[in-house]
Design an enzyme around this catalytic site. Structure first.
Site, PDB file in Angstrom:
ATOM      1  N   SER A 145       7.368   4.968  21.280  1.00 31.61           N
ATOM      2  CA  SER A 145       8.791   4.670  21.401  1.00 31.61           C
ATOM      3  C   SER A 145       9.066   3.248  20.936  1.00 31.61           C
ATOM      4  CB  SER A 145       9.254   4.832  22.850  1.00 31.61           C
ATOM      5  OG  SER A 145       8.558   3.929  23.670  1.00 31.61           O
ATOM      6  N   HIS A 177       8.723  11.885  20.889  1.00 34.95           N
ATOM      7  CA  HIS A 177       8.473  11.009  22.042  1.00 34.95           C
ATOM      8  C   HIS A 177       8.659  11.743  23.362  1.00 34.95           C
ATOM      9  CE1 HIS A 177       9.942   7.520  24.721  1.00 34.95           C
ATOM     10  NE2 HIS A 177       8.636   7.538  24.722  1.00 34.95           N
ATOM     11  N   GLU A 237      12.295  13.003  22.578  1.00 35.96           N
ATOM     12  CA  GLU A 237      13.148  12.434  21.536  1.00 35.96           C
ATOM     13  C   GLU A 237      12.491  12.661  20.176  1.00 35.96           C
ATOM     14  OE1 GLU A 237      15.336   8.722  23.812  1.00 35.96           O
ATOM     15  OE2 GLU A 237      13.230   8.497  23.309  1.00 35.96           O
ATOM     16  N   ASN A 253      14.562   4.995  26.704  1.00 35.36           N
ATOM     17  CA  ASN A 253      13.930   3.727  27.113  1.00 35.36           C
ATOM     18  C   ASN A 253      14.905   2.560  27.070  1.00 35.36           C
ATOM     19  OD1 ASN A 253      11.520   4.917  27.647  1.00 35.36           O
ATOM     20  ND2 ASN A 253      10.387   3.951  25.974  1.00 35.36           N
TER      21      ASN A 253
END
Ligand code: 3HC
Length: 300
Positions: free
Chosen positions: A120, A141, A153, A192
């Site tokens: 990420s 991800h 993701e 994140n």
């Protein structure tokens, strides 16, 4: 494209569980790691996790055994790459290591193989550039614990083809996940970045002596309905992972606001990485139960 064989690079907490997710969904899956010991550890943890699921009636013994039977383990990257239809790299968050892995993958994987990274921190363009198949590279991800969290993701870079995006989105759905598509690269992606904003504020409140980290965690759980507080979450994800992500993001952007918080750096330097080392913000017993430390407020 028909995907049958999946290769996972790295058998840490993320890689191991991503591998199990793939095997449970019916894919023949190989976990590759440079360390044979790490592979043994991963198998032990996955077997324990599957037994727990059987005990709890979440799946039958036969389903668990079939899935474990679809998993294989190796330290040999070129051999494992040779039969992969799709690769998920979950090695350490260090770009030179990831690029080395992608170079090897590109040299040994079949021409049709899609190469993804679980990173990420690094948009996949950073690893695509060392391959001759940039159109077949993207981020995929997962979130910790990968066996539980539904989101993944999918992040495309400028050269990722529509066909690759489609195949990876379909794959994610076949794994029982809910894929979120990012149309261009941005450090931290979506989830994140949201989590980072909360974590930064939590660290600030703690470091300013406003509240103990235990109480900040309690507020996140009981006022906001989060399943765990930001300090508990850092311990789960790994303070080393959190530290390295921030450090790498700083190196990517040059923005000093991205540097790891000094309190995070202090724990990282002390080798207290959270649940996996038995101590981070909290202490953990051998069976993973959490016990608070005596220190309740930041050292001033
Ligand atoms: N691995 C696999 N399964 C786990 C697990 C783990 N480490 N921890 C918990 N589970 C599963 C188990 O099935 C467990 O039931 P069991 O103990 O009876 O077998 C079930 O979840 C419930 O666990 P608990 O009762 O211990 O606790 P919770 O109800 O709080 O659930 C949790 C645990 C699912 C981890 C939940 O607290 C949660 O969702 N926390 C937030 C996690 C999160 O935000 N993850 C994202 C991190 S960011 C990230 O990964 C990105 C990366 O780039 C850094």
């Amino acid at each position: 494209m028909q995907i049958q064989n999946i290769l996972i690079i790295g058998s840490g907490a993320m890689g191991a569980q991503i591998g199990m997710v793939c095997a449970l969904a019916g894919y023949r899956t190989t976990l590759q790691d440079v360390s044979g010991e790490a592979l043994e550890q991963a198998l032990k943890q996955l077997e324990a996790r599957m037994s727990r699921d059987v005990e709890k009636g979440r799946r039958t013994r036969a389903e668990a055994d079939d899935a474990l039977g679809r998993l294989s383990f190796t330290t040999l990257l070129p051999d494992a790459a040779a039969w992969a239809d799709l690769v998920i790299e979950a090695a350490t968050e260090k770009l030179h290591i990831k690029q080395e892995v992608f170079r090897t993958l590109d040299a040994h994987a079949p021409a049709h193989a899609i190469l993804t990274t679980n990173s990420s921190t690094y948009g996949s363009s950073k690893v695509a550039e060392v391959t001759g198949r940039a159109e077949k590279v993207c981020n995929l991800h997962f979130f910790n614990p990968a066996l539980v969290m539904a989101c993944v993701e999918v992040v495309r870079h400028e050269q990722t083809s529509d066909e690759t995006v489609q195949t990876v989105m379909d794959l994610a759905r076949s794994l029982g996940k809910e894929p979120v598509l990012l149309n261009r690269e941005i450090p931290g992606f979506v989830a994140n970045r949201l989590m980072g904003a909360i974590r930064d504020e939590a660290l600030r409140l703690y470091a300013d002596g406003i509240a103990s980290y235990e109480d900040i965690d309690t507020a996140a759980r009981t006022a906001l309905g989060h399943p765990m507080g930001p300090f508990e979450l850092m311990d789960l994800v790994g303070l080393d992972v959190s530290y390295l992500i921030r450090q790498a993001t700083y190196e990517e952007t040059g923005d000093e606001n991205e540097l790891p918080h000094p309190e995070l750096a202090r724990l990282y330097r002390a080798g207290n990485y959270g649940k996996k080392t038995g101590e981070g913000w909290y202490r953990y017993t051998a069976d993973g139960a959490k016990t608070p430390k005596t220190l309740k407020t930041a050292a001033r």
